[in-house]
Design an enzyme around this catalytic site. Sequence first.
Site, PDB file in Angstrom:
ATOM      1  N   ASP A 141       0.916  -1.125   0.035  1.00 39.79           N
ATOM      2  CA  ASP A 141      -0.081  -0.032  -0.049  1.00 39.79           C
ATOM      3  C   ASP A 141       0.813   1.309  -0.047  1.00 39.79           C
ATOM      4  O   ASP A 141       0.577   2.219   0.465  1.00 39.79           O
ATOM      5  CB  ASP A 141      -0.854  -0.047   1.204  1.00 39.79           C
ATOM      6  CG  ASP A 141      -1.910   0.981   1.177  1.00 39.79           C
ATOM      7  OD1 ASP A 141      -2.486   1.322   2.144  1.00 39.79           O
ATOM      8  OD2 ASP A 141      -2.255   1.487  -0.058  1.00 39.79           O
ATOM      9  N   LYS A 144       3.091   3.424  -5.660  1.00 41.85           N
ATOM     10  CA  LYS A 144       2.316   2.626  -6.516  1.00 41.85           C
ATOM     11  C   LYS A 144       3.304   2.135  -7.597  1.00 41.85           C
ATOM     12  O   LYS A 144       3.475   1.072  -7.905  1.00 41.85           O
ATOM     13  CB  LYS A 144       1.079   3.098  -7.311  1.00 41.85           C
ATOM     14  CG  LYS A 144       0.141   3.906  -6.339  1.00 41.85           C
ATOM     15  CD  LYS A 144      -0.314   2.629  -5.092  1.00 41.85           C
ATOM     16  CE  LYS A 144      -0.726   3.599  -3.811  1.00 41.85           C
ATOM     17  NZ  LYS A 144      -0.711   2.677  -2.666  1.00 41.85           N
ATOM     18  N   ASP A 169      -3.169  -3.019  -2.514  1.00 44.52           N
ATOM     19  CA  ASP A 169      -4.020  -1.917  -2.531  1.00 44.52           C
ATOM     20  C   ASP A 169      -4.184  -1.204  -3.966  1.00 44.52           C
ATOM     21  O   ASP A 169      -2.998  -1.048  -4.412  1.00 44.52           O
ATOM     22  CB  ASP A 169      -4.163  -1.006  -1.432  1.00 44.52           C
ATOM     23  CG  ASP A 169      -5.421  -0.294  -1.233  1.00 44.52           C
ATOM     24  OD1 ASP A 169      -5.117   0.867  -0.704  1.00 44.52           O
ATOM     25  OD2 ASP A 169      -6.326  -0.654  -1.773  1.00 44.52           O
ATOM     26  N   ASN A 170      -5.005  -0.770  -4.353  1.00 42.83           N
ATOM     27  CA  ASN A 170      -5.040   0.568  -5.315  1.00 42.83           C
ATOM     28  C   ASN A 170      -4.514   0.247  -6.865  1.00 42.83           C
ATOM     29  O   ASN A 170      -3.975   0.824  -7.645  1.00 42.83           O
ATOM     30  CB  ASN A 170      -4.071   1.616  -4.874  1.00 42.83           C
ATOM     31  CG  ASN A 170      -4.392   1.998  -3.579  1.00 42.83           C
ATOM     32  OD1 ASN A 170      -3.319   1.960  -2.647  1.00 42.83           O
ATOM     33  ND2 ASN A 170      -5.656   2.774  -3.272  1.00 42.83           N
ATOM     34  N   GLU A 199     -11.326   3.974  -1.410  1.00 40.84           N
ATOM     35  CA  GLU A 199     -11.738   4.436  -0.076  1.00 40.84           C
ATOM     36  C   GLU A 199     -12.638   5.619   0.061  1.00 40.84           C
ATOM     37  O   GLU A 199     -12.421   6.659  -0.518  1.00 40.84           O
ATOM     38  CB  GLU A 199     -10.667   4.629   1.119  1.00 40.84           C
ATOM     39  CG  GLU A 199      -9.402   5.547   0.399  1.00 40.84           C
ATOM     40  CD  GLU A 199      -8.382   4.680  -0.276  1.00 40.84           C
ATOM     41  OE1 GLU A 199      -8.799   3.550  -0.755  1.00 40.84           O
ATOM     42  OE2 GLU A 199      -7.219   5.226  -0.221  1.00 40.84           O
TER      43      GLU A 199
HETATM   44  O1  LIG Z   1       2.605   9.242  -0.385  1.00 40.47           O
HETATM   45  C1  LIG Z   1       3.605   9.174  -0.061  1.00 40.47           C
HETATM   46  C2  LIG Z   1       3.787   7.677  -0.758  1.00 40.47           C
HETATM   47  S1  LIG Z   1       3.416   6.312   0.485  1.00 40.47           S
HETATM   48  C3  LIG Z   1       1.529   6.517  -0.010  1.00 40.47           C
HETATM   49  C4  LIG Z   1       1.028   5.845  -0.870  1.00 40.47           C
HETATM   50  N1  LIG Z   1      -0.214   5.590  -1.031  1.00 40.47           N
HETATM   51  C5  LIG Z   1      -0.764   6.336  -1.882  1.00 40.47           C
HETATM   52  O2  LIG Z   1      -0.306   7.058  -2.454  1.00 40.47           O
HETATM   53  C6  LIG Z   1      -2.472   6.202  -2.273  1.00 40.47           C
HETATM   54  C7  LIG Z   1      -2.896   7.214  -2.910  1.00 40.47           C
HETATM   55  C8  LIG Z   1      -4.051   7.197  -3.076  1.00 40.47           C
HETATM   56  C9  LIG Z   1      -5.172   8.292  -3.886  1.00 40.47           C
HETATM   57  C10 LIG Z   1      -4.599   9.457  -3.888  1.00 40.47           C
HETATM   58  C11 LIG Z   1      -5.263  10.272  -4.603  1.00 40.47           C
HETATM   59  C12 LIG Z   1      -6.465  10.179  -5.353  1.00 40.47           C
HETATM   60  F1  LIG Z   1      -7.132  10.882  -5.882  1.00 40.47           F
HETATM   61  C13 LIG Z   1      -6.836   8.765  -5.524  1.00 40.47           C
HETATM   62  C14 LIG Z   1      -6.026   7.671  -4.796  1.00 40.47           C
HETATM   63  C15 LIG Z   1      -5.285   6.144  -2.359  1.00 40.47           C
HETATM   64  C16 LIG Z   1      -4.273   5.170  -1.651  1.00 40.47           C
HETATM   65  O3  LIG Z   1      -5.224   4.076  -1.046  1.00 40.47           O
HETATM   66  C17 LIG Z   1      -3.065   5.242  -1.624  1.00 40.47           C
HETATM   67  O4  LIG Z   1      -2.598   4.062  -0.818  1.00 40.47           O
HETATM   68  C18 LIG Z   1       4.646  10.004   0.360  1.00 40.47           C
HETATM   69  C19 LIG Z   1       5.954   9.031   1.098  1.00 40.47           C
HETATM   70  C20 LIG Z   1       6.987   9.822   1.406  1.00 40.47           C
HETATM   71  C21 LIG Z   1       6.823  11.391   1.367  1.00 40.47           C
HETATM   72  O5  LIG Z   1       7.957  11.948   1.922  1.00 40.47           O
HETATM   73  C22 LIG Z   1       5.704  11.625   0.932  1.00 40.47           C
HETATM   74  O6  LIG Z   1       5.746  13.130   1.014  1.00 40.47           O
HETATM   75  C23 LIG Z   1       4.481  11.089   0.472  1.00 40.47           C
HETATM   76 MG   LIG Z   2      -4.043   2.547  -0.423  1.00 43.32          MG
END
Ligand SMILES: O=C(CSCCNC(=O)c1cc(-c2ccc(F)cc2)cc(O)c1O)c1ccc(O)c(O)c1
Ligand SMILES: [Mg+2]
Length: 214
Positions: A141, A144, A169-170, A199
């Site tokens: 998760d 991606k 997920d996703n 979600e």
């Molecule tokens: O965000 C991260 C990467 S880990 C999170 C991964 N998960 C997702 O990206 C994720 C995204 C969505 C989603 C988002 C926008 C939409 F419009 C639609 C769906 C849904 C999910 O269920 C997810 O799991 C990070 C890491 C280190 C850093 O320093 C930083 O700034 C950021």
């Molecule tokens: Mg997710």
Amino acid sequence: TRSTRPQRMLKAVQKNATRGDPLSVISAIDRFCRHSEWAMNVGDEKGTILDSVVSEVNPAMALELGTYCGYSTVRIARLLPPGARLVTLEFNGDYAAIARQVIEWAGLEDMVQLVEGASGDWIPRMKEHFGVKTFDFIFLDHWKDRYLPDIKLLEECGLLRKGTVVLADNVICPGTPDYLEYIRNSPSYESNYFRSHLEYTKAEDGLEKSVYVG
Ligand SMILES: O=C(CSCCNC(=O)c1cc(-c2ccc(F)cc2)cc(O)c1O)c1ccc(O)c(O)c1
Ligand SMILES: [Mg+2]
């Protein structure tokens, strides 16, 4: 300065959930995300599918890549048998700090090892650092575009065994096309797609369950 969304989510848990009660933590976060602010937890609808797969596997050793605020960490850990362990990896230090407190509020800190850092760095160190032999269950998760390189790395590091279940997920939204193409065409996996929704929305999303056959 203005608080962050994860901080406001934690406040909602501390205000509305009972210490030591994982289900109240899960519903407090779901209420916050439905009625206050959307956040990228696996959520209640896909969470029910996650629960059924975890219960079926009943893992002694589980891995989660992408902790975020600890919602799916709590969903998984609450279902683990006594003595079982969940290692969860989070790259973002701010997310990890919130997740630690959410996991503690649920009273599950004894079964969970939260590690801050990049999956690419930590996967090769799982055996010597955590005394892991192989994982029974893995939940993907995190970023991606890391699903594919990380599943290959897990294979190379000998962290999968015949029957290891990988749940991703996703796979539709945001989507992991290269991962799906690989895992669905690889003779080393038996895969099934569980159709659901992103979600807290009506958008399509789903979970891909893959069993490693060696
Ligand atoms: O965000 C991260 C990467 S880990 C999170 C991964 N998960 C997702 O990206 C994720 C995204 C969505 C989603 C988002 C926008 C939409 F419009 C639609 C769906 C849904 C999910 O269920 C997810 O799991 C990070 C890491 C280190 C850093 O320093 C930083 O700034 C950021
Ligand atoms: Mg997710």
